[in-house]
Write an enzyme that holds these catalytic residues in place. Structure first.
Site, mmCIF file in Angstrom:
data_model
loop_
_atom_site.group_PDB
_atom_site.id
_atom_site.type_symbol
_atom_site.label_atom_id
_atom_site.label_comp_id
_atom_site.label_asym_id
_atom_site.label_seq_id
_atom_site.Cartn_x
_atom_site.Cartn_y
_atom_site.Cartn_z
ATOM 1 N N HIS A 1 50.223 35.371 52.962
ATOM 2 C CA HIS A 1 49.621 36.592 52.393
ATOM 3 C C HIS A 1 48.770 37.200 53.511
ATOM 4 C CE1 HIS A 1 47.514 38.784 48.992
ATOM 5 N NE2 HIS A 1 46.585 38.849 49.930
ATOM 6 N N ARG B 1 48.113 44.200 41.944
ATOM 7 C CA ARG B 1 46.910 43.371 41.812
ATOM 8 C C ARG B 1 45.989 43.566 43.037
ATOM 9 N NH1 ARG B 1 44.104 39.760 44.684
ATOM 10 N NH2 ARG B 1 46.055 38.804 45.367
ATOM 11 N N ASP B 2 46.427 43.090 44.203
ATOM 12 C CA ASP B 2 45.567 43.139 45.394
ATOM 13 C C ASP B 2 45.285 44.584 45.794
ATOM 14 O OD1 ASP B 2 44.216 42.557 47.762
ATOM 15 O OD2 ASP B 2 45.590 40.968 48.334
ATOM 16 N N HIS C 1 46.917 40.400 55.754
ATOM 17 C CA HIS C 1 46.286 41.724 55.720
ATOM 18 C C HIS C 1 46.335 42.345 57.109
ATOM 19 C CE1 HIS C 1 44.460 42.180 51.648
ATOM 20 N NE2 HIS C 1 44.790 40.898 51.601
ATOM 21 N N CYS D 1 40.031 42.386 49.360
ATOM 22 C CA CYS D 1 39.154 41.655 48.446
ATOM 23 C C CYS D 1 37.836 42.397 48.298
ATOM 24 C CB CYS D 1 38.894 40.243 48.997
ATOM 25 S SG CYS D 1 37.711 39.338 47.996
ATOM 26 N N ASN E 1 46.679 45.116 52.661
ATOM 27 C CA ASN E 1 47.735 44.132 52.911
ATOM 28 C C ASN E 1 48.742 44.730 53.893
ATOM 29 O OD1 ASN E 1 46.848 43.594 49.931
ATOM 30 N ND2 ASN E 1 47.957 41.775 50.521
HETATM 31 N N1 COA Z 1 38.529 36.684 32.154
HETATM 32 C C1 COA Z 1 37.675 37.459 31.442
HETATM 33 N N2 COA Z 1 36.371 37.229 31.318
HETATM 34 C C2 COA Z 1 35.891 36.137 31.939
HETATM 35 C C3 COA Z 1 36.712 35.280 32.682
HETATM 36 C C4 COA Z 1 38.080 35.587 32.792
HETATM 37 N N3 COA Z 1 38.915 34.843 33.493
HETATM 38 N N4 COA Z 1 35.946 34.291 33.170
HETATM 39 C C5 COA Z 1 34.706 34.513 32.742
HETATM 40 N N5 COA Z 1 34.651 35.629 32.003
HETATM 41 C C6 COA Z 1 33.482 36.230 31.343
HETATM 42 C C7 COA Z 1 32.741 35.283 30.474
HETATM 43 O O1 COA Z 1 33.310 35.238 29.208
HETATM 44 C C8 COA Z 1 31.368 35.863 30.472
HETATM 45 O O2 COA Z 1 31.347 37.001 29.629
HETATM 46 P P1 COA Z 1 30.004 37.472 28.874
HETATM 47 O O3 COA Z 1 29.049 37.885 29.950
HETATM 48 O O4 COA Z 1 30.478 38.617 28.045
HETATM 49 O O5 COA Z 1 29.561 36.273 28.102
HETATM 50 C C9 COA Z 1 31.221 36.401 31.896
HETATM 51 O O6 COA Z 1 32.558 36.619 32.352
HETATM 52 C C10 COA Z 1 30.515 35.412 32.811
HETATM 53 O O7 COA Z 1 31.183 34.154 32.743
HETATM 54 P P2 COA Z 1 30.934 33.013 33.808
HETATM 55 O O8 COA Z 1 31.845 31.877 33.502
HETATM 56 O O9 COA Z 1 29.463 32.745 33.915
HETATM 57 O O10 COA Z 1 31.482 33.701 35.102
HETATM 58 P P3 COA Z 1 30.723 34.138 36.424
HETATM 59 O O11 COA Z 1 29.850 35.301 36.171
HETATM 60 O O12 COA Z 1 30.153 32.936 37.075
HETATM 61 O O13 COA Z 1 31.992 34.646 37.273
HETATM 62 C C11 COA Z 1 34.374 34.530 37.633
HETATM 63 C C12 COA Z 1 33.054 33.793 37.617
HETATM 64 C C13 COA Z 1 35.374 33.657 38.333
HETATM 65 C C14 COA Z 1 34.817 34.822 36.220
HETATM 66 C C15 COA Z 1 34.193 35.889 38.377
HETATM 67 O O14 COA Z 1 33.498 35.692 39.566
HETATM 68 C C16 COA Z 1 35.525 36.539 38.691
HETATM 69 O O15 COA Z 1 36.198 37.026 37.790
HETATM 70 N N6 COA Z 1 35.937 36.572 39.970
HETATM 71 C C17 COA Z 1 37.197 37.103 40.376
HETATM 72 C C18 COA Z 1 37.024 37.944 41.610
HETATM 73 C C19 COA Z 1 38.333 38.502 42.074
HETATM 74 O O16 COA Z 1 39.201 38.885 41.298
HETATM 75 N N7 COA Z 1 38.480 38.584 43.397
HETATM 76 C C20 COA Z 1 39.645 39.130 44.017
HETATM 77 C C21 COA Z 1 40.868 38.317 43.884
HETATM 78 S S1 COA Z 1 40.865 36.829 44.832
HETATM 79 ZN ZN ZN Z 2 44.809 39.864 49.696
#
Ligand code: COA
Ligand code: ZN
Length: 305
Positions: free
Chosen positions: A204, A12-13, A206, A237, A246
């Protein structure tokens, strides 16, 4: 039982940061090889927006393809209820919720305020409990934020308490961009231990500034017994400037092994997998051990002149 537990987060990370999309079959083979080395917990993937992290868009297929080894907890990172729903459908054993103590980093990473993240976590906990899965809560940027700098330790500890009150069985303090130093680890991890206990607390870490294993040692001396680590030292990240790897699983396992502390891991098998990573990600990996080999791997003496 092992004295120290290493929890693999490389799939994942590690892979979330890679420019190349590692084919699903290769991810599955890597995870299967990792769970065969004695690891009791592996973070398999994350159910986040595929637009945010394209490298892990195949999370459901990866979960469907891996061999489920009894005794191994297969973890999914989830940012929101939609992620939890997908992770539960994929039969994740544990949901790992992530929230940054830093408002700025949470906005950059999750596009939500920490309060909005927490509100969503209440739904995730409800869903997780209904489905009978384990719940872990991570406090990211716990030792400092690349945008805001130092974060108040009281706020970090408040989040630890909150996660436990919500019903999490585990809590993780993450040093997202490697800003921690050993003394800080001793103080903050020590305080978190007194709240969560050694069975529930994970660190966790890094190695961004080269202090990864120094921090592990400080934490171990303070009583921490669970550490996340990524094979080969991959990781970081994508939403934090200057993020890097990490602590490497094989280096951390080797350090404990040299110290006579049991991790229950097959160190040689781990090292072999770490050495195979470059071919998967298409570049050299940060781990020194992949180059040097184990301490016990002696070299033939030079021929006398
Ligand atoms: N899995 C899949 N799709 C997702 C989702 C999830 N958990 N959460 C939201 N989406 C989709 C929505 O369905 C929407 O899709 P569409 O554009 O096709 O309609 C789109 O993403 C936007 O949804 P929204 O709720 O407005 O999300 P956002 O754009 O505000 O983003 C997160 C919020 C949390 C979903 C996004 O920032 C994210 O995935 N961040 C994770 C970052 C990460 O992994 N960082 C490293 C690990 S800590
Ligand atoms: Zn990390």
């Amino acid at each position: 039982m092992a004295d120290v537990f290493l929890q693999e987060v490389g799939p994942r990370d590690g892979l979330q940061m890679e420019a190349v999309f590692v084919p699903t079959a290769q991810k599955i083979a890597l995870i299967d090889a990792l769970t065969a080395t004695g690891l009791s917990r592996v973070e398999v993937s994350s159910f986040v927006s595929p637009k945010a992290v394209p490298a892990l868009a195949d999370a459901a297929d990866v979960f469907a393809g891996i061999a489920r080894r009894p005794g191994v907890i297969h973890v999914a990172l989830v940012p929101n209820a939609k992620g939890a729903e997908r992770a539960i459908a994929a039969k994740a054993d544990e949901l790992n919720m992530v929230l940054s103590v830093s408002r700025t980093h949470n906005l950059a990473n999750m596009r939500m305020t920490p309060e909005e993240s927490l509100a969503g976590f209440r739904d995730i906990v409800r869903m997780g409990k209904g489905a009978g899965v384990l719940l872990n809560g991570t406090v990211a940027t716990a030792f400092g934020c690349p945008f805001e700098g130092a974060e108040p330790p009281e706020r970090v500890l408040e989040l630890v308490r909150l996660y436990l009150e919500m019903g999490c069985t585990g809590v993780t303090l993450a040093d997202t961009t490697g800003m921690a130093n050993p003394r800080q680890i001793e103080d903050l991890a020590g305080a978190a231990l007194s709240i969560a206990g050694a069975g529930a607390l994970t660190l966790h870490l890094h190695n961004t500034r080269g202090l990864g294993l120094a921090n592990v040692f400080a934490a171990w001396r303070a009583g921490v017994r669970r550490f996340d680590a990524a094979l080969g030292g991959l990781g970081g990240c994508p939403f934090a400037p200057g993020a890097s790897g990490n602590i490497a699983t094989e280096e951390t396992a080797a350090m404990f092994s040299e110290m006579g502390v049991d991790t229950g891991l097959d160190l040689r098998a781990l090292l072999e997998e770490a050495r195979g990573l470059a071919a998967i990600v298409g570049h050299d990996v940060p781990s020194q051990l992949t180059k040097s080999g184990l301490v016990e791997d002696l070299h033939p003496a030079p021929a006398p002149r």
